[in-house]
Scaffold this active site. Structure first.
Site: not given
Length: 300
Positions: A116, A138, A146, A257-259
């Site tokens: 990271h 992103r 997120s 989670r959701k993406g």
């Protein structure tokens, strides 16, 4: 309790996090905050001497920008192309203690690793060896949301009091691995480096087959059209989430989670949205990476 040694280590770290005070969970090193349990100071100091190889496969992303997703994609590309097996696990080099780094130095090539970190905080040998790096970026609004949910669910990180508190910390860079904008700008400087390929989370969501094809080409792993198609189908967010209990154990629900693209609209206030727009305008607008992020499309 899982019998997988890797999962057992993670469970022990999560348990340690539950007993630790929030204020002790992060420490600052060279101006950037890091999680005490996951990458203690000894890891970061040892990492400075980590020897990269020219044929290492390096994946980079700011937290919650699609790192685990792209790790799986890259490993499938490598496994299919070389006829080897897909090895799961967490490839962040900053999570490796000195002993694990020692073992890494004995691992056969090509090694698949990730981080990271910003380029200036990475082991200098990666630039010296001209190691190829795939950087995933992103949009800053979805990344913030997120990241917030991730911090709420992972005991090794401080639990945010509320979304508003987290948003303020995110904007000031007082979150693990520091400021989103500092991270993006540091990698933006490498955008024309032939050994660096920058892709966005959003373009990968839009056309995963094309992404798989470009990534395999960049790293020099030849794949047929059929292989590209199969990898793309196996790597959609829903299919990864389905298999996440096996691949990521107790961290599965926090990591996958959701993406979604656009979930920020469920969290940001009007004022927060305007503040982020102004920050983007000031820091990234007019850069090649800024254009690649299609901010007006995904963040307005």
């Amino acid at each position: 309790m899982s019998s997988n040694p890797e999962q057992m280590k993670i469970q022990a770290k999560m348990a340690k996090g539950q007993d630790m005070k929030d204020e002790d969970k992060l420490f600052r090193y060279k101006g950037v905050l890091y999680p005490t349990i996951m990458c203690p100071l000894e890891n970061l100091k040892a990492m400075e001497h980590l020897e990269a190889r020219h044929d290492d496969v390096m994946l980079v992303a700011y937290p919650k920008s699609g790192f685990n997703w792209m790790t799986a994609v890259v490993r499938k590309i490598m496994a299919v192309s070389t006829g080897g097996e897909v090895r799961w696990g967490h490839p962040h080099i900053e999570f490796f203690d000195p002993e694990a780094q020692q073992l890494l130095s004995q691992a056969p090539s090509p090694r698949c690793m990730g981080t990271h970190m910003r380029p200036e905080n990475m082991p200098p040998s990666f630039a010296a060896k001209k190691t190829k790096m795939l950087v995933v970026v992103r949009n800053p609004k979805d990344t913030a949301v997120s990241f917030y949910h991730f911090c709420k669910n992972i005991p090794v990180l401080p639990t945010p009091e509320s979304w508003d508190t987290f948003y303020t910390q995110y904007m000031s860079g007082d979150v693990p691995w520091g400021s989103y904008f500092d991270h993006a700008l540091a990698w933006e400087k490498c955008i024309d480096d032939p050994n660096v390929m920058i892709v966005t989370y959003e373009e990968m969501k839009e056309d995963l087959s094309k992404g798989v094809q470009q990534i395999s080409q960049f790293f020099g792993f030849p794949l047929s059209k059929e292989q590209i198609q199969t990898i793309a189908e196996d790597s959609t967010f829903s299919s990864m989430k389905e298999n996440s209990q096996v691949s990521h154990g107790i961290l599965a629900s926090s990591i996958f989670r959701k993406g979604e693209v656009g979930d920020w609209k469920n969290h940001f206030s009007e004022a927060q949205s305007r503040m982020m727009d102004a920050e983007f305008e000031k820091r990234l607008a007019g850069t090649k990476l800024g254009a690649k992020l299609k901010y007006d499309l995904y963040c307005k």
